[in-house]
Design an enzyme around this catalytic site. Structure first.
Site, mmCIF file in Angstrom:
data_model
loop_
_atom_site.group_PDB
_atom_site.id
_atom_site.type_symbol
_atom_site.label_atom_id
_atom_site.label_comp_id
_atom_site.label_asym_id
_atom_site.label_seq_id
_atom_site.Cartn_x
_atom_site.Cartn_y
_atom_site.Cartn_z
ATOM 1 N N SER A 101 -35.561 19.490 -63.374
ATOM 2 C CA SER A 101 -37.161 19.157 -63.586
ATOM 3 C C SER A 101 -38.007 20.103 -63.436
ATOM 4 C CB SER A 101 -37.059 18.352 -61.842
ATOM 5 O OG SER A 101 -36.729 19.288 -60.957
ATOM 6 N N HIS A 153 -41.699 22.253 -58.998
ATOM 7 C CA HIS A 153 -42.319 21.323 -59.979
ATOM 8 C C HIS A 153 -43.700 21.847 -60.553
ATOM 9 C CE1 HIS A 153 -40.031 17.617 -58.848
ATOM 10 N NE2 HIS A 153 -39.213 18.537 -59.423
#
Length: 203
Positions: A101, A153
């Site tokens: 991610s 992230h």
């Protein structure tokens, strides 16, 4: 790698994940710097790899033909590292993390960069708006869910934004070389700062 995880004890087995290179801040502080790279190739559970794989397919089939194979590879790996560095610098010390991610958020950030560079291209500007919304929605969801590495992230998205600006689209002479170099310098400086901060906090 997911098959290897499964054969060695399971993709949700903490010992297996640590053995194969999951990110743990304390081990990075001890000198295992490769844990800033290896986590992007590991996943925790079948749902995790399915969702990341689907996202990579969906986003990659648009971005990779646009910027080329080598630029895509550079973007994927380096934004994954900047995401893991952000997690190392600002995340919880005892947290274990793995997954692609950080790199995926880097791809989202790259679309924002392309939208800014080629503002006259309506397709890219609309893509940029869509991925900006995707980043915001995902970060808001991160705040409400446990076990999500929000710093990874954020770091991946920032790294992807800067790297996307540095790489641009092949055969189109934009942005100017000085701005590309500046973007690379900023990535290096931010990465160094996060590494040093992580070593100080956890050292």
């Amino acid at each position: 790698m997911f098959l290897v995880e499964s054969l060695l004890g399971g993709s949700q087995n903490l010992n297996t994940l640590i053995l194969l290179g999951a990110k743990t801040n304390s081990l990075i502080q001890e000198g295992q710097w490769w844990r800033l790279i290896t986590p992007m190739f590991l996943h925790i559970g079948i749902f995790h790899i399915f969702m990341n794989g689907f996202t990579l397919l969906y986003v990659g089939q648009v971005l990779e033909p646009m910027i080329g194979h080598w630029r895509f590879l550079i973007l994927y790996v380096l934004s994954g590292i900047t995401g893991n560095l952000a997690s190392f610098a600002f995340g919880a010390n005892n947290a274990l993390s793995a997954g692609a991610s950080t790199s995926l958020f880097g791809m989202f950030g790259a679309f924002l960069a392309l939208a800014l560079i080629y503002r006259e291209n309506r397709f890219l500007t609309e893509l940029g708006k869509s991925f900006l919304g995707l980043i915001v929605v995902n970060l808001l969801m991160d705040l409400t869910m446990s076990g999500i590495d929000i710093w990874g992230h954020i770091g991946g998205a920032i790294g992807g934004l800067l790297l996307g600006y540095a790489l641009g689209i092949p055969r189109i002479n934009r942005p100017k070389m000085i701005l590309r170099i500046l973007a690379i310098v900023i990535v290096v400086v931010i990465s160094y700062f996060m590494y040093v901060k992580g070593m100080i906090v956890y050292g």
